[in-house]
Structure formats: structure tokens, C-alpha cells
Design a protein around this motif. Structure first.
Motif, PDB file in Angstrom:
ATOM      1  N   ASN A 124       0.618  34.121  16.044  1.00  0.00           N
ATOM      2  CA  ASN A 124       2.059  34.160  15.804  1.00  0.00           C
ATOM      3  C   ASN A 124       2.604  32.753  15.601  1.00  0.00           C
ATOM      4  OD1 ASN A 124       4.985  33.947  17.107  1.00  0.00           O
ATOM      5  ND2 ASN A 124       4.765  36.009  16.296  1.00  0.00           N
ATOM      6  N   TRP A 145       3.823  38.353   8.886  1.00  0.00           N
ATOM      7  CA  TRP A 145       3.408  38.626  10.261  1.00  0.00           C
ATOM      8  C   TRP A 145       3.915  39.996  10.710  1.00  0.00           C
ATOM      9  CZ3 TRP A 145       0.210  37.236  13.969  1.00  0.00           C
ATOM     10  CH2 TRP A 145       0.465  37.658  15.276  1.00  0.00           C
ATOM     11  N   PHE A 168       0.516  41.504  12.203  1.00  0.00           N
ATOM     12  CA  PHE A 168       0.586  42.058  13.554  1.00  0.00           C
ATOM     13  C   PHE A 168       0.280  43.553  13.599  1.00  0.00           C
ATOM     14  CE2 PHE A 168       2.938  44.061  17.046  1.00  0.00           C
ATOM     15  CZ  PHE A 168       2.227  43.507  18.103  1.00  0.00           C
TER      16      PHE A 168
END
Length: 602
Positions: free
Chosen positions: A51, A64, A69
Motif C-alpha cells: 500500500n 490499488w 488489493f
């Protein structure tokens, strides 16, 4: 890998890897398999680091949130994200190699129902905390112990009295590694490891078959390259009492973001590996008196002792390379017929020189690239058994390429004769922008070394380096480092990419021929439900255009593209380090985001 990510989770990828590499395993090997324990400190730490790299450094929050993710989170059904995840590599005399995932679980029922069963793995309880895994996907065994699901191909790898996986993680946790690996002598005695590695080596060589589109000579060289790598791995794997290595990060702000890796190799006494370690730092480099410039674009130094087994392998490799190089010259339609024989002669002379150099005690050399205003200067030196042999190469250059010129003995510095080669005809534009438009290469030759220089003020730079070596050579001291690399990645990557685009040469082709590439063919990933062909991860990586993205990411105020690598003797051990800084981590974040967008996006 892509198909794994898009389906149901962690175990799919882990068990697919196990199923691919394992072959008809048996549990009756009397020797305990040698075990390399690998560890991810936790899923939470991995997510936090990624991250930061992707969102905070690379500024790719959308990728992301939308692609990266979600494709990590899907792995974590029933998994304890605060505990280390293991993936042990086992060697034995029957299978050669197999793998054993060690997965921390919070809810075994959910783990089975949501990870295993949807992909066709059918756990059948065979006792308290013990399952046999049925089905065609991954027949094997699983034992629950101390909060971990330990999954194995062989029943003997998960015995009733097995030790908790947490014990194997302790050496890496003590070093605060994010990712680590550990091999200890207690894993398996040296004699057992020799027998276990022999099967792995046999399997690897059996898979290195001749391809339909390659000649016997190319195949022989490619196979020799594989044998070289296996023998190197064999020596380190078998003759080490312990190997411990891993990666850690410091990620506190954009300006304070660094990655660090280190490895320690402890050889078994009275082995060839121990002899190699003891030879490091015993003799000064021939070029030790040539100082490192302030903040060079590249500083490369090597003083690598040559052991007898290595000399024999390299000599065989050079000899196998000779007919392959001749074939390539003959098959190159852009080379004029009258230029082919001189090029073969040049190749033969250089191969003879590097083969003769194997009689020296070490591979000894340096390369340095420095800035000179907007241009760069390149100076290098390599120890040679007889550097004067390169003069014949200089004489052949005009015959090997129309428009190229050469002049011998233009100057002398001490015992070094300096020659000049002018390469303006066909000189890549990328190198003109990097080094200047001279297109001149200077070659220094003496009995004990060959020198090279190119770029801005390169003749003077080489003469200065030669004088520094001759003035300080007798008083130079040995260094414990046998390999040192310091570089600024952005300018080197940029000129390499531009030259490759301009000249349209294939580095991959060279790597494959020289035997440095993986020997296995790309594995088909099958088809989707719609009948479309699904690409493997290897295919996706092979086609991934990453260079321009990385080059752009390495630019910018406050971003450091510096990389430092050092391998040295530390008492009786080998100790290696790698340090990268925030610019390199930002480039990694940009590339992760680009790959996710192209291959994981909806």
C-alpha cells in the motif's frame, strides 16, 4: 498465476505450484528431506508495504483499490493475517523437490469450504486435526497444528509428531525480515543433501530437451548453461552449514523509504565452498589503486577467486560457445560475406583470451561510468593472462565492419600500449547522446591487463587510471569484498532501452542461447469458460513493457535511483547486502500498478 488470482484464493496458487513440481512422491525415503523454510512475515505487513509503495510513493491509489488489493484480499479467506505464512521447499532422493505451504488459519471450516473445496480439493478427515486431500487437483495431506494448516504432497511430511511451523520462522523473525528464507544443517546432513540434490538435478537435466528450432550446437551450449547453474546451486546448497537471507523495509515517508536485503552463507569446513571463502581478500585486485569516483553512475568491482571446478566448467562453456557464435555470424544476412571470417577470427581470439584467463587466481576487473557535464565517461579494466593478444583484434576491426577504423599504438603509458577504434559507421544514436558523438573506443593492452575507455575525455581518463594503478599497485591492499556494484539505475536503464529499441536486438535471444534463461517452456494456462485462451503469468511477464514506465518513475525531485550491492567475506562466512532507495521503490509501485491494470483489471 493470473488464473489463480481470478479464482478462489491462497491455496489455489500454492497447491498448483506443488502439483506442478512434485512427481509421484513416496514417503519411504529413510533420510529426512532437506528443508528450506521460507517466510512472509504476515499478510498484514505485506499489504501495508505494498500500500505504501503503490499508493504513497507511486500515487496509484485507483489501481490499488480496484485491482491490486482485491486480488490479495481474495487469498485471505479463513487466513490469520497477523501471523507468518510459510512455503517450505523440500529436497529428497525420490522426488527431487516438493513444496509444503504453512498457512495460518483463523477458521479451518471456512478455509476448507471457501478455499479448498471450490477448486476441487476434497479434504476427508482421518483423525483429529488431520485430513487426506482427495480429488484430481491436489491429492495429498493436511494437518492442523498450532494455528497452522500444513499442506503436503507426502504423508510423511506432516507426521503426528511434527513440530509447529512457528519454530522454523524464528531465525527470520529475529532479523525482522518481511520475506526470508533459511536452511540449517539440522535440516539434513551433508551426505543426505548430496543424494537428495542429485535427484533434483537429474529431473532438471531430463527436462532440458532439444528444441525443434535450435541446432545441436546451440542446444549443447544451453544445456551447459543449465549444468553450470545447477552445479553452482549444488555447491552452495550442499556445502553450507547454514544459509539465512531476507528482505526488510523502512517506509516512514516519501523521502525515507528504503529496501534492504542481506544473506549470510556459512560453509561447511573443509569443502570447496570453504576454500573459496578463505581465498577471498587474500590478494589485492590488480586495479585496487584506481580510486572510485565521487558518486559514479556505475562502479563495478569484482575480485572473484577461481576454483578448479569453476575453471573446468567455464572452459567447456567457452569452447561450446565458439561454434554457436560462428553459426550466428554465418546466418546473419546483414553481415557482408567478406566480413564474416574476420568476425569469426575476432570471436576466436577473445574466447582464447578468456579461456587463458582461467589460469589466473581470480576474475579481476572494474568498470566505472562517470558524468562529464551532460555526457558520460566509461573506463574499465580486466586482468588478462596476456592482454597483448587483443592487438590482433584491433587490426581485424576494419575488415569486420565497413566504415570502422582502427589505429594501433597511438600512445604508451608505462607498459600499456593504447589503440584506438573508431565506430562512427552504424554507431547507435543512444550512445552518441550518452557518450558523445566521437564514436571512439580506446583499448589499452599490456601483458597482464586489458583496458577500455569511451565517451567524454575518455583517453585522458584511461591514462589517468593506468597511471594510478602503476603508481599505487605495489602498496594496494586486499579488500574483503569480492563483488561490489554501485549504480544510478535511471541513466543506465534509459541508454540500454534506447539502444535496444534503435538496434532492434533481442537480449532475450542471447539469454536463451547462452543458457541463462529458464529451461522450462511456458506452461499453458488452459482456456476460459468461453473457450478463450488464458495466458500464463510467464507469458504476461514476457510481454510486459516495463522499461519506459520505470525510467519515468525514477525521475523526480527527492527520488533516489541508487542501488548498492556488496558481497564479501566476513570472518569465515559470505555476507551479501542489497540496498535500494525511494526512487527504486516508486518504480516498483508504478510497475505493479501497470501490470495489475493490464492483466488483473476487469
Amino acid at each position: 498465476m493470473i488464473s489463480c488470482i481470478r479464482s478462489t484464493g491462497l491455496v489455489l496458487c500454492l497447491t498448483a505450484a506443488v502439483a506442478f513440481h512434485a512427481v509421484s512422491a513416496r514417503a519411504d525415503d529413510p533420510a529426512k528431506p532437506a528443508r528450506i523454510v521460507t517466510m512472509l512475515s504476515s499478510a498484514d505487513r505485506l499489504i501495508a508495504d505494498l500500500n505504501f509503495i503503490v499508493v504513497d510513493l507511486a500515487k496509484e491509489s485507483q489501481q490499488w483499490e480496484n485491482n491490486i488489493f482485491p486480488n490479495i484480499d481474495i487469498f485471505l479467506i479463513g487466513v490469520d493475517t497477523q501471523l507468518p505464512v510459510g512455503f517450505d521447499v523440500l529436497f529428497d532422493a525420490d522426488t527431487g523437490i516438493r513444496y509444503q505451504p504453512q498457512i495460518p488459519v483463523t477458521d479451518m471450516k471456512s478455509f476448507i469450504q471457501d478455499n479448498l473445496e471450490p477448486i476441487g480439493i476434497e479434504p476427508k478427515r482421518r483423525g483429529r486435526g488431520y485430513w487426506e486431500l482427495e480429488g484430481n487437483v491436489f491429492p495429498g495431506w493436511m494437518r492442523e497444528l498450532d494455528g497452522y494448516a500444513s499442506i503436503a504432497k507426502v504423508e510423511g511430511d506432516v507426521p503426528k509428531d511434527m513440530v509447529t511451523p512457528r519454530v522454523g520462522f524464528e531465525p527470520m523473525q529475529a532479523q525482522k525480515y518481511v520475506v526470508g528464507a533459511h536452511l540449517s544443517e539440522e535440516s539434513a546432513p551433508l551426505a543426505d543433501r548430496e543424494r537428495q540434490f542429485a535427484k533434483y538435478k537429474e529431473n532438471m537435466l531430463a527436462g532440458a530437451t532439444k528444441r525443434p528450432d535450435e541446432s545441436r550446437e546451440v542446444y549443447a551450449l544451453r544445456r551447459q548453461g543449465l549444468e553450470n547453474r545447477l552445479e553452482f546451486f549444488e555447491r552452495v546448497f550442499i556445502q553450507s552449514s547454514e544459509i539465512l537471507g531476507g528482505w526488510s523495509t523502512t517506509l516512514t515517508s516519501e523521502s525515507n523509504a528504503d529496501g534492504h536485503a542481506n544473506v549470510t552463507v556459512m560453509p561447511v569446513a573443509d569443502t570447496l565452498l570453504a576454500q573459496f571463502v578463505s581465498a577471498v581478500g587474500e590478494t589485492p585486485s590488480h586495479f585496487a589503486a584506481v580510486p572510485v569516483a565521487d558518486d559514479p553512475v556505475l562502479n563495478f568491482r569484482v575480485m572473484l577467486p577461481l576454483m578448479e571446478g569453476s575453471k573446468e566448467r567455464l572452459s567447456s562453456t567457452y569452447e561450446l560457445a565458439r561454434p554457436v557464435i560462428h553459426q550466428q555470424i554465418d546466418e546473419d544476412e546483414e553481415v557482408k560475406p567478406e566480413e564474416k571470417e574476420p568476425r569469426k577470427q575476432i570471436a576466436d581470439i577473445l574466447l582464447d583470451m578468456v579461456t587463458a584467463g582461467l589460469q589466473l587466481p581470480a576474475v579481476d576487473g572494474f568498470t566505472q561510468i562517470t558524468r562529464d557535464g551532460d555526457l558520460h565517461t566509461f573506463v574499465a579494466g580486466i586482468r588478462s593472462a596476456d592482454g597483448t593478444a587483443v592487438e590482433k583484434v584491433i587490426e581485424l576491426v576494419p575488415q569486420a565492419r565497413a566504415g570502422w577504423k582502427s589505429e594501433t599504438n597511438i600512445e604508451t603509458v608505462g607498459e600499456v600500449s593504447i589503440h584506438r577504434v573508431t565506430l562512427k559507421e552504424g554507431y547507435p544514436k543512444a550512445l552518441v547522446e550518452f557518450f558523445g558523438d566521437g564514436g571512439e573506443l580506446y583499448v589499452g593492452a599490456s601483458k597482464d591487463a586489458v583496458w577500455l575507455a569511451a565517451g567524454a575525455n575518455s583517453l585522458e581518463a584511461m591514462k589517468t587510471a593506468i597511471e594510478q594503478r602503476e603508481q599505487g599497485g605495489e602498496s594496494a591492499e586486499a579488500t574483503p569484498s569480492f563483488l561490489t556494484i554501485e549504480m544510478h539505475a535511471q541513466p543506465l536503464l534509459k541508454v540500454a532501452h534506447q539502444a535496444a529499441e534503435e538496434e532492434d536486438f533481442s537480449l532475450l535471444q542471447f539469454v536463451q542461447i547462452s543458457g541463462l534463461a529458464d529451461q522450462a517452456e511456458s506452461q499453458s494456462s488452459g482456456t476460459t469458460e468461453d473457450g478463450e485462451e488464458r495466458r500464463s503469468t510467464r507469458d504476461a511477464l514476457k510481454d510486459f513493457e516495463w522499461q519506459e514506465t520505470a525510467i519515468r518513475a525514477l525521475q523526480g525531485e527527492g527520488m533516489s535511483d541508487r542501488i548498492e550491492i556488496d558481497f564479501r567475506r566476513k570472518k569465515t562466512e559470505i555476507f551479501g547486502t542489497l540496498d535500494v532507495h525511494n526512487g527504486m521503490l516508486r518504480a516498483a509501485g508504478k510497475l505493479i500498478a501497470k501490470f495489475a491494470k493490464e492483466n488483473l483489471g476487469a
